[in-house]
Design a protein around this motif. Structure first.
Motif, PDB file in Angstrom:
ATOM      1  N   ARG A 321      46.940  48.913 -10.302  1.00  0.00           N
ATOM      2  CA  ARG A 321      46.017  48.190  -9.439  1.00  0.00           C
ATOM      3  C   ARG A 321      44.854  49.107  -9.065  1.00  0.00           C
ATOM      4  O   ARG A 321      45.018  50.321  -8.962  1.00  0.00           O
ATOM      5  CB  ARG A 321      46.729  47.714  -8.172  1.00  0.00           C
ATOM      6  N   SER A 322      43.705  48.519  -8.846  1.00  0.00           N
ATOM      7  CA  SER A 322      42.542  49.328  -8.486  1.00  0.00           C
ATOM      8  C   SER A 322      42.606  49.721  -7.015  1.00  0.00           C
ATOM      9  O   SER A 322      43.399  49.180  -6.240  1.00  0.00           O
ATOM     10  CB  SER A 322      41.255  48.547  -8.752  1.00  0.00           C
ATOM     11  N   LEU A 323      41.763  50.672  -6.641  1.00  0.00           N
ATOM     12  CA  LEU A 323      41.648  51.004  -5.223  1.00  0.00           C
ATOM     13  C   LEU A 323      41.097  49.791  -4.471  1.00  0.00           C
ATOM     14  O   LEU A 323      40.268  49.043  -5.005  1.00  0.00           O
ATOM     15  CB  LEU A 323      40.703  52.192  -5.024  1.00  0.00           C
ATOM     16  N   PRO A 324      41.521  49.578  -3.229  1.00  0.00           N
ATOM     17  CA  PRO A 324      40.951  48.474  -2.451  1.00  0.00           C
ATOM     18  C   PRO A 324      39.480  48.739  -2.157  1.00  0.00           C
ATOM     19  O   PRO A 324      39.054  49.891  -2.035  1.00  0.00           O
ATOM     20  CB  PRO A 324      41.797  48.474  -1.174  1.00  0.00           C
ATOM     21  N   ASP A 325      38.712  47.673  -2.050  1.00  0.00           N
ATOM     22  CA  ASP A 325      37.281  47.803  -1.784  1.00  0.00           C
ATOM     23  C   ASP A 325      37.082  47.892  -0.275  1.00  0.00           C
ATOM     24  O   ASP A 325      37.040  46.880   0.423  1.00  0.00           O
ATOM     25  CB  ASP A 325      36.533  46.600  -2.355  1.00  0.00           C
ATOM     26  N   LEU A 326      36.979  49.124   0.222  1.00  0.00           N
ATOM     27  CA  LEU A 326      36.891  49.366   1.665  1.00  0.00           C
ATOM     28  C   LEU A 326      35.670  50.212   1.979  1.00  0.00           C
ATOM     29  O   LEU A 326      35.390  51.195   1.294  1.00  0.00           O
ATOM     30  CB  LEU A 326      38.159  50.072   2.165  1.00  0.00           C
ATOM     31  N   ALA A 327      34.968  49.835   3.037  1.00  0.00           N
ATOM     32  CA  ALA A 327      33.741  50.553   3.389  1.00  0.00           C
ATOM     33  C   ALA A 327      34.017  51.819   4.192  1.00  0.00           C
ATOM     34  O   ALA A 327      33.338  52.832   4.025  1.00  0.00           O
ATOM     35  CB  ALA A 327      32.815  49.624   4.184  1.00  0.00           C
ATOM     36  N   ASN A 328      34.993  51.771   5.076  1.00  0.00           N
ATOM     37  CA  ASN A 328      35.306  52.916   5.952  1.00  0.00           C
ATOM     38  C   ASN A 328      36.788  53.215   5.852  1.00  0.00           C
ATOM     39  O   ASN A 328      37.559  52.943   6.781  1.00  0.00           O
ATOM     40  CB  ASN A 328      34.910  52.616   7.390  1.00  0.00           C
ATOM     41  N   ALA A 329      37.182  53.767   4.746  1.00  0.00           N
ATOM     42  CA  ALA A 329      38.593  54.022   4.483  1.00  0.00           C
ATOM     43  C   ALA A 329      38.976  55.432   4.899  1.00  0.00           C
ATOM     44  O   ALA A 329      38.203  56.376   4.728  1.00  0.00           O
ATOM     45  CB  ALA A 329      38.893  53.820   3.007  1.00  0.00           C
ATOM     46  N   GLY A 330      40.183  55.547   5.426  1.00  0.00           N
ATOM     47  CA  GLY A 330      40.755  56.851   5.726  1.00  0.00           C
ATOM     48  C   GLY A 330      41.955  57.094   4.830  1.00  0.00           C
ATOM     49  O   GLY A 330      42.441  56.183   4.149  1.00  0.00           O
ATOM     50  N   ILE A 331      42.420  58.320   4.822  1.00  0.00           N
ATOM     51  CA  ILE A 331      43.606  58.695   4.058  1.00  0.00           C
ATOM     52  C   ILE A 331      44.692  59.124   5.033  1.00  0.00           C
ATOM     53  O   ILE A 331      44.435  59.879   5.976  1.00  0.00           O
ATOM     54  CB  ILE A 331      43.314  59.843   3.074  1.00  0.00           C
ATOM     55  N   LEU A 332      45.899  58.636   4.804  1.00  0.00           N
ATOM     56  CA  LEU A 332      47.060  59.049   5.592  1.00  0.00           C
ATOM     57  C   LEU A 332      48.099  59.669   4.674  1.00  0.00           C
ATOM     58  O   LEU A 332      48.385  59.134   3.600  1.00  0.00           O
ATOM     59  CB  LEU A 332      47.694  57.850   6.300  1.00  0.00           C
ATOM     60  N   ALA A 333      48.658  60.790   5.126  1.00  0.00           N
ATOM     61  CA  ALA A 333      49.794  61.398   4.446  1.00  0.00           C
ATOM     62  C   ALA A 333      50.860  61.620   5.518  1.00  0.00           C
ATOM     63  O   ALA A 333      51.032  62.728   6.018  1.00  0.00           O
ATOM     64  CB  ALA A 333      49.397  62.711   3.774  1.00  0.00           C
ATOM     65  N   PRO A 334      51.583  60.566   5.915  1.00  0.00           N
ATOM     66  CA  PRO A 334      52.436  60.643   7.092  1.00  0.00           C
ATOM     67  C   PRO A 334      53.630  61.571   6.962  1.00  0.00           C
ATOM     68  O   PRO A 334      54.253  61.906   7.962  1.00  0.00           O
ATOM     69  CB  PRO A 334      52.887  59.192   7.307  1.00  0.00           C
ATOM     70  N   ALA A 335      53.957  62.005   5.746  1.00  0.00           N
ATOM     71  CA  ALA A 335      55.017  62.996   5.562  1.00  0.00           C
ATOM     72  C   ALA A 335      54.453  64.272   4.953  1.00  0.00           C
ATOM     73  O   ALA A 335      55.180  65.051   4.325  1.00  0.00           O
ATOM     74  CB  ALA A 335      56.125  62.430   4.682  1.00  0.00           C
ATOM     75  N   GLY A 336      53.169  64.498   5.127  1.00  0.00           N
ATOM     76  CA  GLY A 336      52.560  65.715   4.642  1.00  0.00           C
ATOM     77  C   GLY A 336      52.291  65.695   3.151  1.00  0.00           C
ATOM     78  O   GLY A 336      52.375  64.664   2.478  1.00  0.00           O
ATOM     79  N   ALA A 337      51.995  66.871   2.628  1.00  0.00           N
ATOM     80  CA  ALA A 337      51.598  66.995   1.227  1.00  0.00           C
ATOM     81  C   ALA A 337      52.733  66.665   0.266  1.00  0.00           C
ATOM     82  O   ALA A 337      52.490  66.370  -0.908  1.00  0.00           O
ATOM     83  CB  ALA A 337      51.089  68.408   0.964  1.00  0.00           C
ATOM     84  N   ALA A 338      53.967  66.696   0.747  1.00  0.00           N
ATOM     85  CA  ALA A 338      55.111  66.445  -0.137  1.00  0.00           C
ATOM     86  C   ALA A 338      55.487  64.971  -0.212  1.00  0.00           C
ATOM     87  O   ALA A 338      56.423  64.613  -0.937  1.00  0.00           O
ATOM     88  CB  ALA A 338      56.317  67.248   0.345  1.00  0.00           C
ATOM     89  N   GLY A 339      54.778  64.097   0.516  1.00  0.00           N
ATOM     90  CA  GLY A 339      55.156  62.694   0.552  1.00  0.00           C
ATOM     91  C   GLY A 339      54.067  61.767   0.067  1.00  0.00           C
ATOM     92  O   GLY A 339      53.022  62.208  -0.428  1.00  0.00           O
ATOM     93  N   PRO A 340      54.273  60.468   0.192  1.00  0.00           N
ATOM     94  CA  PRO A 340      53.293  59.476  -0.252  1.00  0.00           C
ATOM     95  C   PRO A 340      52.004  59.555   0.560  1.00  0.00           C
ATOM     96  O   PRO A 340      51.980  60.052   1.689  1.00  0.00           O
ATOM     97  CB  PRO A 340      53.996  58.135   0.001  1.00  0.00           C
ATOM     98  N   ALA A 341      50.924  59.039  -0.017  1.00  0.00           N
ATOM     99  CA  ALA A 341      49.629  58.972   0.668  1.00  0.00           C
ATOM    100  C   ALA A 341      49.122  57.538   0.592  1.00  0.00           C
ATOM    101  O   ALA A 341      49.443  56.787  -0.344  1.00  0.00           O
ATOM    102  CB  ALA A 341      48.632  59.927   0.017  1.00  0.00           C
ATOM    103  N   PHE A 342      48.320  57.173   1.577  1.00  0.00           N
ATOM    104  CA  PHE A 342      47.820  55.808   1.673  1.00  0.00           C
ATOM    105  C   PHE A 342      46.336  55.824   2.027  1.00  0.00           C
ATOM    106  O   PHE A 342      45.893  56.629   2.859  1.00  0.00           O
ATOM    107  CB  PHE A 342      48.577  55.029   2.750  1.00  0.00           C
ATOM    108  N   MET A 343      45.575  54.942   1.369  1.00  0.00           N
ATOM    109  CA  MET A 343      44.204  54.687   1.779  1.00  0.00           C
ATOM    110  C   MET A 343      44.243  53.493   2.730  1.00  0.00           C
ATOM    111  O   MET A 343      44.795  52.437   2.384  1.00  0.00           O
ATOM    112  CB  MET A 343      43.320  54.381   0.575  1.00  0.00           C
TER     113      MET A 343
END
Length: 453
Positions: A321-343
């Motif tokens: 799937r493509s990245l979502p089309d977001l104008a003001n997106a942030g990045i979350l890595a709630p378990a740090g560098a060793a875990g999943p990341a979310f836009m």
């Protein structure tokens, strides 16, 4: 549940772990009269367990100042006097005698509510454990069934407010397990108890005034106005002020009923989100893959740019799937560098208005995706990583302060000051500056602090 921005009953923003019990976790932190309820730990499982202990403010300054010290428990004999005083104050504000009699003639002091309000958990639950329950296979299956059964009400709410049915249903699942567990406490008794003998007495009084309006309007009789010990009510756990501000009579029976009417529940929940800025047709966000050289100090949700700009920086979709089309997106890595990341985008931040906890908002977002047939989290969580207890977090804060990193008041809560201090410590030592507190990181900080003496 939803809450008032001036009285932040919940901790939040994003944290590493989820307390097994929380004081007054609020589901929504927003003015003018936030919708939801002071979410209570009495509601178990992510309709059940409260979200992670996170601070919205300056670590100790936010929670310690606003929650205030635990008051000395008072004798229940004084409850009747307090009720008499509140009745007089309410009457002076124009509440009619009929409503006051219905509310308080049989008012009961609830010691269990005081016990729950004063409970301060020591052990934390990792975010992946929280999400395992929040987005369990059973909850996904039940959510799909509930949405199918109430598709007409969900579609009506979406047409009117622009909020998709899968989002509304996910909140319903998170808040009360689709109505299976919205609490058994009579709201008037719980709030009167907290007004008399709780840590947030002014909050409880304000909620009682709103509850008087609900009774006076005839939306629900006293004995059916039930919910959590903290005042969260009904299927999607509105506190009374939020009910007054956002509840909707969608089924046309002349009452706003978030206990027994699913059309009212869905429309009220959608109205809350819409009034808090939900953008129709826009995604909440999506799981992503970060480049190897990603600066994890940017994974705080507050560093925002377009999804196209993030793509230029090397952020990629986790799947086809493509990245979502977001104008003001942030990045979350709630378990740090060793875990999943979310836009995450604007609508994710609107979900935070319902309950200002990263784990909660991700739970709603991911559950809504699964209800809609999309895949779950694909990257692995660092399940062999032990998270810190509250006492260990306080020790971490003290030692970061000793090293000059300014973690704020040691309160055991991973708020923004603590995460910022931890990131600076990590950066100074060439580590990924993800602000994710682990046992190994605590040991490194402890050793560094020990060398300064």
């Amino acid at each position: 549940m939803v809450l008032i921005s001036t009285v932040t009953l919940s901790v939040r923003s994003f944290v590493v772990a989820v307390p097994l019990v929380v004081f007054l976790a609020a589901c929504a932190t927003h003015a003018p009269a936030p919708h939801a309820a002071a979410r209570s730990a009495s509601v178990a499982d992510p309709a059940v367990e409260a979200p992670p202990a996170e601070s919205n403010g300056q670590d100790g300054d936010d929670v310690a100042a606003k929650a205030s010290p635990t008051p000395t428990p008072r004798n229940a004999a004084g409850f009747a006097d307090w009720v008499a005083g509140f009745r007089a104050r309410a009457a002076a504000r124009g509440v009619d005698a009929t409503t006051l009699n219905a509310a308080f003639d049989d008012a009961e002091y609830l010691p269990r509510v005081v016990e729950l309000d004063n409970r301060q958990p020591e052990f934390n639950r990792a975010i992946w454990d929280y999400l395992d329950t929040a987005v369990s296979a059973t909850r996904v299956t039940n959510g799909r069934a509930k949405l199918a059964a109430h598709r007409s009400a969900a579609d009506d709410a979406e047409r009117r407010y622009g909020v998709p049915g899968n989002i509304i249903t996910a909140i319903w699942g998170m808040e009360s397990n689709y109505g299976a567990n919205f609490g058994h406490y009579e709201t008037i008794d719980a709030l009167a108890t907290l007004g008399y003998d709780g840590r947030r007495q002014s909050f409880a009084e304000n909620q009682l005034y709103a509850a008087m309006k609900i009774l006076s309007n005839g939306d629900i009789p006293r004995d059916r106005m039930r919910g959590s010990w903290a005042g969260a009510m009904g299927n999607t756990q509105f506190i009374p002020t939020s009910f007054v501000a956002y509840a909707v009579d969608a089924d046309g029976d002349g009452r706003r009923d978030i206990w027994g009417s699913i059309p009212d529940t869905m429309a009220s929940t959608a109205n809350y989100l819409a009034k808090n800025g939900w953008r129709a047709g826009q995604s909440w966000g999506r799981e992503v893959r970060l480049p190897a050289d990603f600066d994890y100090s940017q994974a705080d949700g507050d560093t925002r740019q377009s999804s196209a700009a993030w793509a230029t920086a090397g952020v990629r979709p986790i799947d086809d799937r493509s990245l979502p089309d977001l104008a003001n997106a942030g990045i979350l890595a709630p378990a740090g560098a060793a875990g999943p990341a979310f836009m995450v985008g604007h609508n994710y931040r609107v979900i935070l208005r319902y309950n200002n906890a990263t784990a909660y908002a991700l739970g709603v977002a991911l559950l809504s995706d699964r209800i809609d047939g999309e895949p779950g989290v694909q990257a692995a969580w660092p399940r062999d990583t032990a998270v810190l207890s509250n006492s260990q977090t306080r020790a971490l804060q003290r030692q970061l302060n000793a090293l000059g990193y300014g973690a704020g008041t040691p309160d055991g809560i991973m708020g923004p000051n603590t995460r910022s201090a931890l990131r600076r410590f990590q950066r100074d030592r060439g580590l990924p500056a993800d602000g994710f507190a682990t046992q190994d990181l605590l040991q490194a900080v402890t050793e560094a602090a020990g060398r300064t003496y």
